[in-house]
Structures are given as C-alpha cells and as structure tokens.
Design a protein around this motif. Structure first.
Motif, short mmCIF file in Angstrom:
data_model
loop_
_atom_site.label_atom_id
_atom_site.label_comp_id
_atom_site.label_asym_id
_atom_site.label_seq_id
_atom_site.Cartn_x
_atom_site.Cartn_y
_atom_site.Cartn_z
N SER A 11 0.82 -1.20 0.00
CA SER A 11 0.00 0.00 0.00
C SER A 11 0.86 1.25 0.00
CB SER A 11 -0.93 0.02 1.21
OG SER A 11 -1.82 -1.05 1.16
N PHE A 12 1.90 1.25 0.81
CA PHE A 12 2.79 2.41 0.87
C PHE A 12 3.43 2.66 -0.50
CE2 PHE A 12 6.66 4.76 1.53
CZ PHE A 12 6.27 5.75 2.42
N LYS A 13 3.88 1.59 -1.14
CA LYS A 13 4.50 1.74 -2.46
C LYS A 13 3.50 2.28 -3.48
CE LYS A 13 8.23 -1.59 -2.02
NZ LYS A 13 8.81 -2.84 -2.49
N LEU A 14 2.26 1.85 -3.38
CA LEU A 14 1.24 2.34 -4.29
C LEU A 14 1.03 3.84 -4.08
CD1 LEU A 14 -1.03 1.78 -6.37
CD2 LEU A 14 -2.52 1.35 -4.41
N SER A 17 3.73 6.14 -5.46
CA SER A 17 3.90 6.03 -6.92
C SER A 17 5.13 5.23 -7.29
CB SER A 17 3.97 7.42 -7.56
OG SER A 17 2.82 8.15 -7.27
N GLY A 18 5.49 4.27 -6.44
CA GLY A 18 6.63 3.41 -6.72
C GLY A 18 7.98 4.05 -6.45
N LYS A 19 8.00 5.29 -5.99
CA LYS A 19 9.26 5.99 -5.75
C LYS A 19 9.81 5.74 -4.35
CE LYS A 19 8.10 9.58 -9.03
NZ LYS A 19 7.76 10.97 -9.25
N GLY A 20 9.00 5.15 -3.49
CA GLY A 20 9.45 4.82 -2.14
C GLY A 20 9.40 5.99 -1.17
N GLU A 21 8.77 7.09 -1.58
CA GLU A 21 8.70 8.26 -0.72
C GLU A 21 7.41 9.02 -1.01
OE1 GLU A 21 12.36 10.59 0.12
OE2 GLU A 21 11.28 12.18 -0.93
N ILE A 22 6.78 9.54 0.04
CA ILE A 22 5.56 10.31 -0.11
C ILE A 22 5.85 11.75 0.30
CG2 ILE A 22 3.21 10.64 0.74
CD1 ILE A 22 3.08 7.62 1.20
N GLY A 23 5.46 12.69 -0.56
CA GLY A 23 5.60 14.11 -0.27
C GLY A 23 4.33 14.66 0.35
N PRO A 24 4.36 15.91 0.82
CA PRO A 24 3.19 16.48 1.50
C PRO A 24 1.94 16.59 0.61
CG PRO A 24 4.94 18.12 1.28
CD PRO A 24 5.50 16.82 0.83
N THR A 25 2.10 17.00 -0.62
CA THR A 25 0.95 17.12 -1.52
C THR A 25 0.41 15.74 -1.87
OG1 THR A 25 1.85 19.17 -2.41
CG2 THR A 25 0.15 18.08 -3.70
N LYS A 54 12.72 15.15 8.84
CA LYS A 54 12.42 16.47 8.27
C LYS A 54 13.15 16.74 6.96
CE LYS A 54 9.95 17.15 11.89
NZ LYS A 54 8.66 16.51 11.85
N ASP A 55 13.21 15.72 6.09
CA ASP A 55 13.87 15.89 4.80
C ASP A 55 12.89 16.17 3.66
OD1 ASP A 55 12.71 13.41 4.44
OD2 ASP A 55 14.55 12.44 3.72
N GLY A 56 11.61 16.32 3.99
CA GLY A 56 10.62 16.64 2.98
C GLY A 56 9.95 15.46 2.32
N GLY A 57 10.24 14.25 2.79
CA GLY A 57 9.63 13.05 2.25
C GLY A 57 9.46 11.99 3.33
N ILE A 58 8.39 11.24 3.23
CA ILE A 58 8.15 10.15 4.17
C ILE A 58 8.52 8.85 3.48
CG2 ILE A 58 6.45 8.91 5.57
CD1 ILE A 58 4.72 11.49 5.41
N VAL A 59 9.49 8.14 4.03
CA VAL A 59 9.84 6.82 3.52
C VAL A 59 9.12 5.79 4.39
CG1 VAL A 59 12.05 7.53 2.53
CG2 VAL A 59 11.98 6.71 4.88
#
Length: 82
Positions: A11-14, A17-25, A54-59
């Motif tokens: 689910s996290f990967k979905l 978008s397969g990039k392994g990181e989720i941004g705020p938007t 606090k690097d701007g992405g959630i892994v």
C-alpha cells in the motif's frame, strides 16, 4: 481484509507512486482519495508528524516508526537508517 507487514508495504508503495517516498501534496491527495475530509493545513501537519528526519519526504520506515511511537513526542530510536 487481509493485512500484515507485506500488505502495508504494498500500500505504501502504491501511494508513493513506486518511488518509495511520499511528499506532503501526495499525502493530501491520498487522504482525500480515501474519503477523509482534510484541508491542506491539516495534511501538512500530519505530514510533519511522519517526516521524522524532516527531509521533505516520508519513507516507509519513517511511516512505520511513527505508527509504533504510541503517545511519545520524542523519537529516540528509529527503525531506519538514513
């Protein structure tokens, strides 16, 4: 509904978008797509809770680490190494 760590990772990967990181938007869009009424300010506050380093992405491991921290405000031990 089946679950477990494997389903959570899929689910996290979905959502990432397969990039392994989720941004705020991206987080805002995912939460709204799930039918949760949330505004941009609330989504960014939620994002800040999960973006431990606090690097701007959630892994994935930040996400899991945040879920496992029950009632704590300090994150002393983390399950990822970045």
């Amino acid at each position: 509904m089946g679950g477990g760590a494997g389903e959570l990772m899929k689910s996290f990967k979905l959502f990432s978008s397969g990039k392994g990181e989720i941004g705020p938007t991206q987080l805002l869009n995912v939460v709204q797509d799930l039918g949760i009424d949330i505004n941009k300010r609330e989504a960014f506050a939620l994002f800040g809770r999960f973006d431990i380093n606090k690097d701007g992405g959630i892994v994935y491991y930040e996400f899991i680490d945040s879920l496992l921290q029950k009632g704590e405000t300090q994150h002393d031990a983390h399950y990822y190494d970045k």
